[in-house]
Design a protein around this motif. Structure first.
Motif, PDB file in Angstrom:
ATOM      1  N   GLY A 230       0.806  -1.213   0.000  1.00  0.00           N
ATOM      2  CA  GLY A 230       0.000   0.000   0.000  1.00  0.00           C
ATOM      3  C   GLY A 230       0.838   1.261   0.000  1.00  0.00           C
ATOM      4  O   GLY A 230       2.021   1.250   0.381  1.00  0.00           O
ATOM      5  N   ARG A 231       0.207   2.345  -0.412  1.00  0.00           N
ATOM      6  CA  ARG A 231       0.881   3.645  -0.437  1.00  0.00           C
ATOM      7  C   ARG A 231       0.709   4.330   0.909  1.00  0.00           C
ATOM      8  O   ARG A 231      -0.052   5.284   1.056  1.00  0.00           O
ATOM      9  CB  ARG A 231       0.298   4.489  -1.568  1.00  0.00           C
ATOM     10  CG  ARG A 231       0.559   3.934  -2.960  1.00  0.00           C
ATOM     11  CD  ARG A 231       2.031   3.982  -3.318  1.00  0.00           C
ATOM     12  NE  ARG A 231       2.545   5.339  -3.184  1.00  0.00           N
ATOM     13  CZ  ARG A 231       2.467   6.250  -4.148  1.00  0.00           C
ATOM     14  NH1 ARG A 231       1.908   5.946  -5.298  1.00  0.00           N
ATOM     15  NH2 ARG A 231       2.951   7.458  -3.965  1.00  0.00           N
ATOM     16  N   THR A 232       1.381   3.819   1.925  1.00  0.00           N
ATOM     17  CA  THR A 232       1.328   4.385   3.262  1.00  0.00           C
ATOM     18  C   THR A 232       2.757   4.525   3.786  1.00  0.00           C
ATOM     19  O   THR A 232       3.669   3.825   3.313  1.00  0.00           O
ATOM     20  CB  THR A 232       0.529   3.489   4.227  1.00  0.00           C
ATOM     21  OG1 THR A 232       1.198   2.219   4.365  1.00  0.00           O
ATOM     22  CG2 THR A 232      -0.882   3.247   3.705  1.00  0.00           C
ATOM     23  N   PRO A 233       2.978   5.405   4.763  1.00  0.00           N
ATOM     24  CA  PRO A 233       4.348   5.609   5.271  1.00  0.00           C
ATOM     25  C   PRO A 233       4.874   4.445   6.097  1.00  0.00           C
ATOM     26  O   PRO A 233       6.090   4.316   6.274  1.00  0.00           O
ATOM     27  CB  PRO A 233       4.215   6.880   6.121  1.00  0.00           C
ATOM     28  CG  PRO A 233       2.770   6.939   6.502  1.00  0.00           C
ATOM     29  CD  PRO A 233       2.026   6.371   5.343  1.00  0.00           C
ATOM     30  N   GLU A 234       4.008   3.581   6.598  1.00  0.00           N
ATOM     31  CA  GLU A 234       4.461   2.473   7.433  1.00  0.00           C
ATOM     32  C   GLU A 234       5.163   1.411   6.594  1.00  0.00           C
ATOM     33  O   GLU A 234       4.872   1.242   5.409  1.00  0.00           O
ATOM     34  CB  GLU A 234       3.264   1.848   8.166  1.00  0.00           C
ATOM     35  CG  GLU A 234       2.202   1.302   7.226  1.00  0.00           C
ATOM     36  CD  GLU A 234       0.952   0.864   7.955  1.00  0.00           C
ATOM     37  OE1 GLU A 234       1.081   0.322   9.066  1.00  0.00           O
ATOM     38  OE2 GLU A 234      -0.155   1.064   7.423  1.00  0.00           O
ATOM     39  N   PRO A 235       6.108   0.665   7.184  1.00  0.00           N
ATOM     40  CA  PRO A 235       6.803  -0.377   6.427  1.00  0.00           C
ATOM     41  C   PRO A 235       5.904  -1.591   6.165  1.00  0.00           C
ATOM     42  O   PRO A 235       5.102  -1.972   7.011  1.00  0.00           O
ATOM     43  CB  PRO A 235       7.977  -0.752   7.342  1.00  0.00           C
ATOM     44  CG  PRO A 235       7.531  -0.372   8.723  1.00  0.00           C
ATOM     45  CD  PRO A 235       6.645   0.825   8.552  1.00  0.00           C
ATOM     46  N   TRP A 236       6.051  -2.170   4.974  1.00  0.00           N
ATOM     47  CA  TRP A 236       5.319  -3.366   4.574  1.00  0.00           C
ATOM     48  C   TRP A 236       6.319  -4.501   4.386  1.00  0.00           C
ATOM     49  O   TRP A 236       7.490  -4.282   4.116  1.00  0.00           O
ATOM     50  CB  TRP A 236       4.551  -3.108   3.272  1.00  0.00           C
ATOM     51  CG  TRP A 236       3.401  -2.144   3.422  1.00  0.00           C
ATOM     52  CD1 TRP A 236       3.452  -0.864   3.896  1.00  0.00           C
ATOM     53  CD2 TRP A 236       2.025  -2.394   3.120  1.00  0.00           C
ATOM     54  NE1 TRP A 236       2.207  -0.297   3.902  1.00  0.00           N
ATOM     55  CE2 TRP A 236       1.304  -1.206   3.416  1.00  0.00           C
ATOM     56  CE3 TRP A 236       1.339  -3.487   2.598  1.00  0.00           C
ATOM     57  CZ2 TRP A 236      -0.073  -1.093   3.237  1.00  0.00           C
ATOM     58  CZ3 TRP A 236      -0.035  -3.377   2.402  1.00  0.00           C
ATOM     59  CH2 TRP A 236      -0.733  -2.200   2.724  1.00  0.00           C
TER      60      TRP A 236
END
Length: 323
Positions: A230-236
């Protein structure tokens, strides 16, 4: 027998992309930049066939269940009419678009369903996938006063029929390779945030699927990679499939076979992430990239769904008369 078949859902028209994306983002509208990016992805692939495939799965699953169940468990007291109806009914509910899961649960309640089995067209459990489908069903049931009993098939990463279906599709690509024993086989699934994957269950289930196929075919070089973060700041969780292709080239591989084990059906994230983006990465690196075809509504996958539903249905206590 009543079944709720669930899938992610996809918009049908361009004007539906924004409300669809807003639902994915838990009610937060996307920025103009994010919306434009998603619209461009749909433009690149043409159209996602996920809805058509899901409904085809439902139709074929219902037919398969009715072929396996006695049509009339009780003696006929009157003519059934011109159409013979079996005891199994399959409803469709999707997570982020119409028919929403809540809409399907409402229809089931209106039809007088007393108990139902739910199954998601995704083989691996995570708090960001199967758990969220369960939550949506439970919320819908609670809102209606819990009109029927519900049980969910939570995962099937190592179901023999599922492993066999994947193995057969990898085998199709194996014959196309110039040097099969020198190729790298990548098995991909949807990435999820690291904070949702802390227990390691999801990663272990995806690896179990990959290992099952690799063992069946005696693959020498294989690995798990992730896609669609996803396009989020958290790491995936990673490595991303494109990063893994970079490393494959550095390791001296010239051919790679990708199998999207986390996605039974063709849709945006298969067509764009693998057929477009990963193919472009492979071309830049001088790699030959082959993708195995998806399970979709093929008979072997429908057989897996039927077996899982029948097993879960058998766990209900016996009633004098059940729907």
């Amino acid at each position: 027998m009543n079944v709720l078949l669930m899938a992610y859902g996809t918009p049908y028209r361009r004007e539906e992309i924004e409300p669809y994306y807003t639902d994915i983002r838990r009610g937060r509208p996307p920025s103009p930049e994010l919306l434009a990016e998603l619209e461009e992805r749909y433009h690149q692939i043409g159209r996602s066939p996920l809805s058509e495939i899901t409904f085809a799965q439902a139709i074929r699953l219902e037919a398969a269940l009715n072929a396996a169940l006695p049509l009339f468990p009780e003696p006929l007291r009157a003519s059934p009419g011109p159409r013979v109806r079996g005891p199994a009914r399959v409803y469709v509910g999707t997570k982020h678009w119409h028919p929403f899961i809540a809409e399907a649960v409402q229809a089931m309640a209106e039809d007088g369903v007393e108990r139902a089995v739910g199954i998601v067209a995704a083989p691996h459990f995570s708090n960001r996938s199967i758990a969220e489908y369960r939550q949506k069903v439970e919320e819908a049931l609670a809102k209606l006063g819990r009109p029927f009993e519900f049980r969910l098939v939570e995962a099937y990463p190592d179901h023999p029929g599922y492993i066999e279906a994947l193995t057969n599709r990898v085998l199709e690509q194996l014959w196309r390779l110039r040097e099969p024993r020198a190729a790298l086989f990548l098995f991909t699934a949807h990435s999820i945030p690291e904070k949702s994957a802390g227990d390691g269950v999801y990663q272990a289930q995806v690896r179990a699927t990959a290992e099952g196929v690799a063992r069946r075919l005696g693959l020498l070089h294989w690995d798990v990679a992730w896609q669609s973060a996803g396009r989020t700041p958290e790491p995936w969780i990673g490595p991303d499939v494109n990063e893994r292709l970079e490393r494959a080239a550095a390791q001296g591989f010239s051919e790679v076979v990708v199998t999207a084990v986390g996605f039974p059906s063709d849709h945006l994230e298969v067509f764009y992430d693998l057929d477009y983006e990963a193919q472009n990465t492979a071309a830049r690196l001088g790699l030959r990239l082959l993708r195995t075809r998806s399970l979709n509504a093929d008979p072997d996958y429908i057989g897996v769904l039927r077996d899982l539903v029948l097993r879960e249905w058998a766990s209900f206590p016996v009633l004098e008369r059940s729907r």
